[in-house]
Design an enzyme around this catalytic site. Structure first.
Site, PDB file in Angstrom:
ATOM      1  N   PRO A   2       0.370   3.485   4.454  1.00  0.00           N
ATOM      2  CA  PRO A   2       0.738   4.783   3.866  1.00  0.00           C
ATOM      3  C   PRO A   2       1.080   5.795   4.947  1.00  0.00           C
ATOM      4  CG  PRO A   2      -1.243   3.912   2.827  1.00  0.00           C
ATOM      5  CD  PRO A   2      -0.960   3.034   4.010  1.00  0.00           C
ATOM      6  N   GLU A   3       2.142   6.568   4.710  1.00  0.00           N
ATOM      7  CA  GLU A   3       2.534   7.596   5.666  1.00  0.00           C
ATOM      8  C   GLU A   3       1.907   8.930   5.262  1.00  0.00           C
ATOM      9  OE1 GLU A   3       6.331   7.260   7.416  1.00  0.00           O
ATOM     10  OE2 GLU A   3       6.621   5.199   6.758  1.00  0.00           O
ATOM     11  N   LYS A  52      -2.535  10.807   8.961  1.00  0.00           N
ATOM     12  CA  LYS A  52      -2.964   9.715   8.092  1.00  0.00           C
ATOM     13  C   LYS A  52      -4.470   9.724   7.842  1.00  0.00           C
ATOM     14  CE  LYS A  52       0.916   6.853   9.618  1.00  0.00           C
ATOM     15  NZ  LYS A  52       1.361   5.537  10.112  1.00  0.00           N
TER      16      LYS A  52
END
Length: 272
Positions: A2-3, A52
């Site tokens: 996930p960014e 993140k």
């Protein structure tokens, strides 16, 4: 992985679902059990994100306040569910590291790289190791530029370095460089300040779209044609995961190689 926009969406969602009220916290898997017991029943004051990293802040916000620190890594994910009207909560499915239960919703965390209990002073330490986050209003782009302008490392590697810019992953890295015509192997020192300023402004705008819409959108309307996304439900991209396919702009072949351990994608004709 996930960014950054995904973590900011989670922080916003968890503020809406759980903040300002007591939250039942447990660890069905058991690996987070002792720490979960410390914050179980406490009031979630707020949720925040930097790059993140996701932080759940419990208590009064003092230096010693308890904070659950989560980094999803490659496989971590939160699953949300509506709390049943009766007293029977759904049974955990799979290896649930942490379960949060509020008045109306619950959330199960599976597979994170990091799920730990720290205090507010340690949050400061985590953030101190990170570069500016394009989605934060306090982001200082000059910090990133100073690192990039002095570096002989490829710009494609620098953009993925979380100590330079926090929150950029492989999709945004590859797509941003394409949008600005920059070869990923050009050194940081080879990028001029005007190019960086334009790319930073574009990155902020793209990540805000991702935050708002819950998906990455990088292809301009005039180029939104040709081959579909690389997988069903994935974003349409210029170069990411399109090795060997025709460029949406020049029709040349997209290339890929491994740059500091991660695949990078680019168009040799469009990126110089």
């Amino acid at each position: 992985m996930p960014e950054g926009h995904t973590l900011h969406r989670l922080a916003r969602l968890h503020r809406r679902r759980f903040a300002g009220a007591p939250v039942a916290v447990s660890s069905p898997q058991g690996r987070f059990a002792d720490s979960a017991a410390v914050v179980d029943g406490g009031v979630l004051r707020r949720a925040s994100a930097w790059g993140k990293h996701l932080f759940h802040h419990y208590g009064d916000g003092a230096v010693g306040g308890r904070v659950v620190h989560v980094h999803l890594g490659l496989y971590g994910t939160f699953t949300e569910w509506a709390r049943p009207t009766d007293a029977h909560l759904p049974e955990p499915v799979g290896q649930v590291r942490m379960r949060m239960v509020g008045a109306d919703y619950g959330a199960d965390l599976r597979g994170p790289t990091v799920c730990e209990l720290i205090d507010e002073s340690q949050v400061v330490d985590v953030v101190a190791r990170l570069g500016p986050d394009p989605l934060r209003t306090d982001a200082d782009a000059s910090r990133a530029w100073m690192r990039i302008a002095k570096s002989r490392r490829p710009i494609g590697a620098l953009l993925m370095d979380q100590t330079v810019i926090a929150g950029v992953g492989n999709v945004y890295r590859s797509e941003l460089l394409f949008r600005h015509g920059i070869d990923p192997y050009r050194t940081g020192r080879g990028v001029v300040e005007a190019e960086f300023a334009a790319a930073w402004a574009d990155l902020v705008a793209l990540m805000k779209i991702g935050l708002r819409r819950g998906k990455i959108v990088v292809v301009r309307p005039e180029h939104d044609h040709g081959p579909p996304s690389y997988l069903p439900g994935r974003p349409r991209t210029y170069v990411y995961r399109r090795a060997g396919e025709p460029c949406r702009v020049c029709a040349g072949a997209i290339r890929t190689s491994v740059l500091e351990g991660r695949n990078v994608f680019w168009c040799p004709a469009c990126q110089t």
